[in-house]
Each structure stands twice: as structure tokens, then as C-alpha cells.
Design a protein around this motif. Structure first.
Motif: not given
Length: 180
Positions: A163-164, A115-117, A127-131
Motif C-alpha cells: 500500500q506504499a 530496484r526501482i526507486n 527523496g526516496s521512500l523505498g523501492y
């Protein structure tokens, strides 16, 4: 009657693509081949390797449709191979990423299940927005050297599917060499 015929044809196409998936190709983008030397012949290969069979060649400015990306190997793991289809001839094969003008690429990692942050800024301290996952298709928006001690390259990306938008460390992106 025309609507019934159209539904039948569409249904048949969908059925064939499900039974025979090789009949359909997922088009990523249409673009052109590029080279510093306008007289270059750009090799089209049967597999993503310089050791695979030569199928022919393309020339700078030939229009191609991008079909698939693969991580490079050997001495050039960061140079992608791109499976293309020539717009005029319909020929399909693999070309090294050096020669394809695109800002589209994929995520990569040594662990195929990684999983790539996706970060808010070009640093692991943001901060992380997802992966994302290995193989996810992304558009490169910007390249920047991070503020950390080792000056890690960071890539601002947009995921094609969701589209993130956010930042990913450069070692997880096969950077299109014609872009960054």
C-alpha cells in the motif's frame, strides 16, 4: 461436525493448491474489455504475442478477471499483455493491454533484478521512500510530466501488497493505456 468437514475441505484445497499450483489462480482485479469501435472483436491468444494461436475473441464490455501481466515485445514493449479469464465462459487467454480497462499494472526494467526507486515527488531530486522490484503489482494513481529538461513522464503509484504510495519514472511502469 460441520466445522470439521469445513476444515477438512479447506485443508484439502490448500494442500492441492500447494501440490498442483495450476489449480488456483491469483485474481488481481475484475474489469471489462474496452475498444473505440463498439463492434470490435478483441482477440484472445494462447500466449502474449500476436503470432500465437487465436483462442477466440471478446467484445467491448465483456467482464474479465485479470490474472497476470507481461511486458510487450517487438515494436511495442510498453504495451502490456494481460492474461484474463472471461467471467461468463471461463475462457482463459492473453489480450493486449489496449483493450482492458484497468489502472493496475506492473513495474518493469531491462535488468530483471533492478530496484526501482519510489520517490516523494515526480523528480529524481526528491527523496526516496523505498523501492520496488520488477514485476511488483501497482495501481496507477496519477500521470505527470516531470520538471526536468527532458520532460520525463512520472507515474504516481500505490503498491498493491504494501500500500506504499509514491512516484516512479514512467519508463519503469507499463502504463495501462486506458488510464494515462
Amino acid at each position: 461436525m460441520i466445522n470439521s468437514w469445513l476444515r477438512l475441505c479447506l485443508g484439502l484445497t490448500l494442500s492441492l493448491s500447494w501440490v498442483l499450483p495450476g489449480l488456483t489462480q491469483t485474481v488481481i482485479e475484475q474489469t471489462v474489455l474496452v475498444a473505440n469501435d463498439r463492434n470490435s472483436r478483441i482477440n484472445l491468444r494462447s500466449q502474449p504475442s500476436v503470432n500465437s494461436a487465436l483462442l477466440g475473441y471478446g467484445l467491448p464490455d465483456d467482464q474479465v478477471t485479470l490474472l497476470e501481466f507481461r511486458k510487450g515485445s517487438g515494436n511495442e514493449p510498453r504495451v502490456p499483455w494481460i492474461r484474463v479469464k472471461f467471467v461468463k465462459s471461463g475462457d482463459i487467454g492473453w489480450i493486449r493491454g489496449y483493450f482492458v480497462k484497468t489502472d493496475i499494472t506492473i513495474l518493469t526494467a531491462n535488468d530483471p533484478n533492478a530496484r526501482i526507486n519510489l520517490r516523494q515527488g515526480p523528480s529524481i531530486s526528491t527523496g526516496s521512500l523505498g523501492y520496488g522490484l520488477v514485476g511488483d503489482r501497482i495501481r496507477v494513481l496519477e500521470c505527470e510530466t516531470g520538471p526536468d529538461q527532458d520532460r520525463t513522464p512520472w507515474i504516481k503509484v500505490q503498491f498493491l501488497q504494501s500500500q506504499a504510495i509514491g512516484w516512479i519514472r514512467g519508463d519503469f511502469v507499463i502504463v495501462p493505456l486506458t488510464y494515462c
